[in-house]
Design an enzyme around this catalytic site. Structure first.
Site, PDB file in Angstrom:
ATOM      1  N   CYS A 187       5.002  10.920  14.364  1.00 42.45           N
ATOM      2  CA  CYS A 187       4.517   9.533  14.381  1.00 42.45           C
ATOM      3  C   CYS A 187       3.958   9.188  15.771  1.00 42.45           C
ATOM      4  O   CYS A 187       4.670   9.289  16.773  1.00 42.45           O
ATOM      5  CB  CYS A 187       5.645   8.571  14.015  1.00 42.45           C
ATOM      6  SG  CYS A 187       5.096   6.849  13.923  1.00 42.45           S
TER       7      CYS A 187
ATOM      8  N   HIS B  40       7.828   9.015   9.525  1.00 38.62           N
ATOM      9  CA  HIS B  40       7.341  10.397   9.422  1.00 38.62           C
ATOM     10  C   HIS B  40       7.445  11.102  10.767  1.00 38.62           C
ATOM     11  O   HIS B  40       7.318  10.482  11.824  1.00 38.62           O
ATOM     12  CB  HIS B  40       5.898  10.408   8.913  1.00 38.62           C
ATOM     13  CG  HIS B  40       4.913   9.769   9.851  1.00 38.62           C
ATOM     14  ND1 HIS B  40       4.035  10.493  10.622  1.00 38.62           N
ATOM     15  CD2 HIS B  40       4.685   8.467  10.164  1.00 38.62           C
ATOM     16  CE1 HIS B  40       3.307   9.670  11.355  1.00 38.62           C
ATOM     17  NE2 HIS B  40       3.684   8.431  11.097  1.00 38.62           N
TER      18      HIS B  40
ATOM     19  N   ASP C 185      -0.140   5.138   9.556  1.00 37.15           N
ATOM     20  CA  ASP C 185      -0.791   6.443   9.742  1.00 37.15           C
ATOM     21  C   ASP C 185      -1.573   6.868   8.494  1.00 37.15           C
ATOM     22  O   ASP C 185      -1.035   6.881   7.381  1.00 37.15           O
ATOM     23  CB  ASP C 185       0.300   7.486  10.068  1.00 37.15           C
ATOM     24  CG  ASP C 185      -0.286   8.766  10.645  1.00 37.15           C
ATOM     25  OD1 ASP C 185      -1.176   9.352   9.991  1.00 37.15           O
ATOM     26  OD2 ASP C 185       0.140   9.171  11.733  1.00 37.15           O
TER      27      ASP C 185
ATOM     28  N   ARG D  56      -2.370   9.600   7.495  1.00 32.62           N
ATOM     29  CA  ARG D  56      -1.892  10.840   6.850  1.00 32.62           C
ATOM     30  C   ARG D  56      -0.678  10.606   5.964  1.00 32.62           C
ATOM     31  O   ARG D  56      -0.140  11.542   5.379  1.00 32.62           O
ATOM     32  CB  ARG D  56      -1.558  11.872   7.928  1.00 32.62           C
ATOM     33  CG  ARG D  56      -2.760  12.276   8.771  1.00 32.62           C
ATOM     34  CD  ARG D  56      -2.342  12.973  10.041  1.00 32.62           C
ATOM     35  NE  ARG D  56      -1.579  12.080  10.933  1.00 32.62           N
ATOM     36  CZ  ARG D  56      -1.069  12.452  12.105  1.00 32.62           C
ATOM     37  NH1 ARG D  56      -1.244  13.683  12.534  1.00 32.62           N
ATOM     38  NH2 ARG D  56      -0.406  11.584  12.847  1.00 32.62           N
TER      39      ARG D  56
ATOM     40  N   CYS E  87       4.607   3.701   7.663  1.00 31.47           N
ATOM     41  CA  CYS E  87       3.736   3.683   8.841  1.00 31.47           C
ATOM     42  C   CYS E  87       2.278   3.567   8.391  1.00 31.47           C
ATOM     43  O   CYS E  87       1.899   4.031   7.322  1.00 31.47           O
ATOM     44  CB  CYS E  87       3.934   4.959   9.659  1.00 31.47           C
ATOM     45  SG  CYS E  87       2.997   4.964  11.217  1.00 31.47           S
TER      46      CYS E  87
HETATM   47 CO    CO Z   1       3.451   6.823  12.356  1.00 30.25          CO
END
Ligand code: CO
Length: 206
Positions: free
Chosen positions: A101, A98, A44, A46, A42
């Site tokens: 998400c 994750h 993301d 993080r 992803c």
């Molecule tokens: Co995500």
């Protein structure tokens, strides 16, 4: 532009640190890349791929998008997959989603987010395929967590169904496809236990 100067400072400091630890590091990488892993994760911020598995530049080929999707018509993801398997010869394809998400949450919230809703429809499709199981979970967080896992598995299967993987297995190339989930809460990865290592494995699963 001024506000980004700290990124250049950090980059210089990082490159210096790397060279101090290993004077040949960058010279070696200019000659060849031979990563063992393709990471599909992803976007993301993080979930930074190299960092959470603690590998150096050169060790992992990476593709990231919102929701770690592998869509059958997405030339971007499919090209990455083909290049990684056929040219670079990676041994492992890791689809890593994750918990928490935003893409998975947004796919279920029935609100409009703009263009991205079309992309998130792929996650909605996963929800519809598993509606009974998911709707039986009364706790919304549990439902989202399970949808994160089911989405990862759906993408793992999409990787396995691609011509790239089917052709690789047909010519006897060893490529394993894994589904992993990362937990933002503790920084730990978990294997979803659905690794596919070849056509026999695949036929049993589908
Ligand atoms: Co995500």
């Amino acid at each position: 532009m001024k506000s980004l100067s700290d990124l250049f400072d950090r980059n210089r400091a990082w490159a210096d640190r790397m060279r101090t630890k290993d004077p040949e590091f960058f010279t070696r990488l200019t000659k060849i890349q031979k990563p063992k892993y393709l990471w599909i994760g992803c976007s993301d911020s993080r979930v930074p791929a190299n960092e959470i598995v603690d590998v150096l530049p050169g060790e992992m080929f990476v593709h990231r998008n919102v929701g770690n999707l592998v869509v059958h018509t997405d030339m971007n993801a499919l090209s990455v997959l083909q290049y990684a398997v056929e040219i670079l010869g990676v041994e492992h394809v890791i689809v890593c989603g994750h918990y928490g998400c935003g893409g998975v949450t947004a796919a279920l919230d029935l609100e409009r987010h703009g263009l991205i809703d079309h992309w998130l429809m792929h996650i909605w499709d996963v929800y519809r395929r598993h509606k009974n199981e998911l709707d039986a979970l009364r706790d919304h967080d549990k439902k989202l967590r399970r949808l994160c896992e089911l989405n990862i598995l759906a993408q793992l299967y999409n990787v396995c169904e691609s011509n790239t993987l089917q052709d690789a297995w047909a010519r006897g190339q060893r490529v394993h496809v894994h589904g992993w989930v990362y937990d933002l809460a503790d920084g730990r990865l978990r294997d979803l236990g659905q690794t596919v290592s070849g056509p026999e494995d695949w036929l049993r699963r589908r």
